[in-house]
Design a protein around this motif. Structure first.
Motif, PDB file in Angstrom:
ATOM      1  N   LYS A 124      48.727  39.057  38.135  1.00 32.40           N
ATOM      2  CA  LYS A 124      48.152  40.345  38.558  1.00 32.40           C
ATOM      3  C   LYS A 124      47.473  41.046  37.379  1.00 32.40           C
ATOM      4  O   LYS A 124      46.384  41.613  37.516  1.00 32.40           O
ATOM      5  CB  LYS A 124      49.237  41.261  39.125  1.00 32.40           C
ATOM      6  CG  LYS A 124      49.653  40.946  40.518  1.00 32.40           C
ATOM      7  CD  LYS A 124      50.685  41.969  40.989  1.00 32.40           C
ATOM      8  CE  LYS A 124      51.425  41.494  42.206  1.00 32.40           C
ATOM      9  NZ  LYS A 124      52.525  42.389  42.577  1.00 32.40           N
ATOM     10  N   GLN A 125      48.134  41.029  36.221  1.00 32.73           N
ATOM     11  CA  GLN A 125      47.559  41.673  35.034  1.00 32.73           C
ATOM     12  C   GLN A 125      46.269  40.966  34.608  1.00 32.73           C
ATOM     13  O   GLN A 125      45.284  41.613  34.277  1.00 32.73           O
ATOM     14  CB  GLN A 125      48.562  41.682  33.884  1.00 32.73           C
ATOM     15  CG  GLN A 125      49.753  42.588  34.086  1.00 32.73           C
ATOM     16  CD  GLN A 125      49.362  44.040  34.252  1.00 32.73           C
ATOM     17  OE1 GLN A 125      48.506  44.561  33.538  1.00 32.73           O
ATOM     18  NE2 GLN A 125      49.969  44.713  35.218  1.00 32.73           N
ATOM     19  N   GLU A 127      44.168  39.406  36.377  1.00 28.07           N
ATOM     20  CA  GLU A 127      43.078  39.682  37.310  1.00 28.07           C
ATOM     21  C   GLU A 127      42.394  41.013  37.013  1.00 28.07           C
ATOM     22  O   GLU A 127      41.310  41.275  37.524  1.00 28.07           O
ATOM     23  CB  GLU A 127      43.595  39.596  38.750  1.00 28.07           C
ATOM     24  CG  GLU A 127      43.881  38.143  39.122  1.00 28.07           C
ATOM     25  CD  GLU A 127      44.604  37.950  40.443  1.00 28.07           C
ATOM     26  OE1 GLU A 127      44.996  38.964  41.086  1.00 28.07           O
ATOM     27  OE2 GLU A 127      44.798  36.786  40.824  1.00 28.07           O
ATOM     28  N   LYS A 128      42.981  41.825  36.167  1.00 23.07           N
ATOM     29  CA  LYS A 128      42.355  43.087  35.737  1.00 23.07           C
ATOM     30  C   LYS A 128      41.285  42.856  34.670  1.00 23.07           C
ATOM     31  O   LYS A 128      40.460  43.725  34.424  1.00 23.07           O
ATOM     32  CB  LYS A 128      43.414  44.042  35.172  1.00 23.07           C
ATOM     33  CG  LYS A 128      44.397  44.534  36.203  1.00 23.07           C
ATOM     34  CD  LYS A 128      45.434  45.437  35.558  1.00 23.07           C
ATOM     35  CE  LYS A 128      46.472  45.905  36.548  1.00 23.07           C
ATOM     36  NZ  LYS A 128      47.500  46.749  35.904  1.00 23.07           N
ATOM     37  N   ARG A 130      38.011  41.719  33.495  1.00 21.75           N
ATOM     38  CA  ARG A 130      36.739  41.518  34.184  1.00 21.75           C
ATOM     39  C   ARG A 130      35.834  40.537  33.439  1.00 21.75           C
ATOM     40  O   ARG A 130      35.988  40.315  32.246  1.00 21.75           O
ATOM     41  CB  ARG A 130      36.004  42.853  34.365  1.00 21.75           C
ATOM     42  CG  ARG A 130      36.767  43.824  35.219  1.00 21.75           C
ATOM     43  CD  ARG A 130      36.623  43.440  36.689  1.00 21.75           C
ATOM     44  NE  ARG A 130      37.793  43.807  37.441  1.00 21.75           N
ATOM     45  CZ  ARG A 130      38.460  42.973  38.221  1.00 21.75           C
ATOM     46  NH1 ARG A 130      38.116  41.736  38.340  1.00 21.75           N
ATOM     47  NH2 ARG A 130      39.501  43.371  38.899  1.00 21.75           N
TER      48      ARG A 130
END
Length: 187
Positions: A124-125, A127-128, A130
């Protein structure tokens, strides 16, 4: 006429007062930055000398500074490299405003989560981070590593293929991802 002179005199007085306040504020902030910079120098020297106790003390002082707090936390993570730094890294990520620097520490935080078994949260982290971030490709490689460790080999391969396609002109990441794809395909 006296009213105009009084008005202009008051206006000039207010202008001088504002200028004096701005000058005083600039002096204060520059002096504070200089003191914090000196503390950071002392911190580096304490670390080089192996004086962890002194370094830790300086880190605590620097963490009180808005400007130097992220740097202080980064040094603290460095000193506690072999320990669980999830909480410190989360604090560091939350304190950063620069998006590129934040992306780098999000990746570092994700690695720490992975290291301590929080694989889903690590992904999840990651995927932050960019595509425009300077560490986008390395974050993808970490994501592939985590997915592979979770037994999600097909998803890991997709991420590695994404790295190979996205690494325009960056032969390091292209070659690395292609080598990992080759190794995986031979299994």
């Amino acid at each position: 006429m006296k009213e105009k002179i009084f008005f202009v005199a008051n206006l000039v007085g207010i202008f001088i007062l504002v200028a004096a306040l701005i000058t005083a504020w600039n002096y204060y902030t520059e002096r504070k930055r200089s003191q914090d910079s000196q503390k950071e120098f002392e911190l580096r020297k304490a670390i080089e000398a192996g004086n962890k106790q002194r370094a830790t003390s300086i880190i605590e002082e620097l963490k009180k500074s808005k400007t130097y707090k992220p740097l202080a936390i980064s040094y603290e993570v460095y000193l506690k490299e072999d320990q669980d730094n999830r909480k410190l890294l989360k604090e560091l990520v939350d304190s950063l405003k620069d998006k590129d620097l934040k992306a780098i520490y999000v990746e570092r935080y994700a690695y720490e989560l992975y290291r301590f078994g929080e694989k889903d949260e690590a992904i999840k982290q990651l995927e932050k981070v960019r595509e425009e971030s300077p560490n986008y490709l390395s974050a993808l490689l970490l994501k592939a590593q985590i997915l592979n460790s979770m037994g999600k080999t097909d998803q890991a391969m997709q991420v590695l293929n994404q790295v190979a396609k996205s690494s325009k002109g960056d032969s390091y990441y292209k070659n690395l991802s292609e080598a990992l794809i080759l190794v995986r395909s031979q299994r």
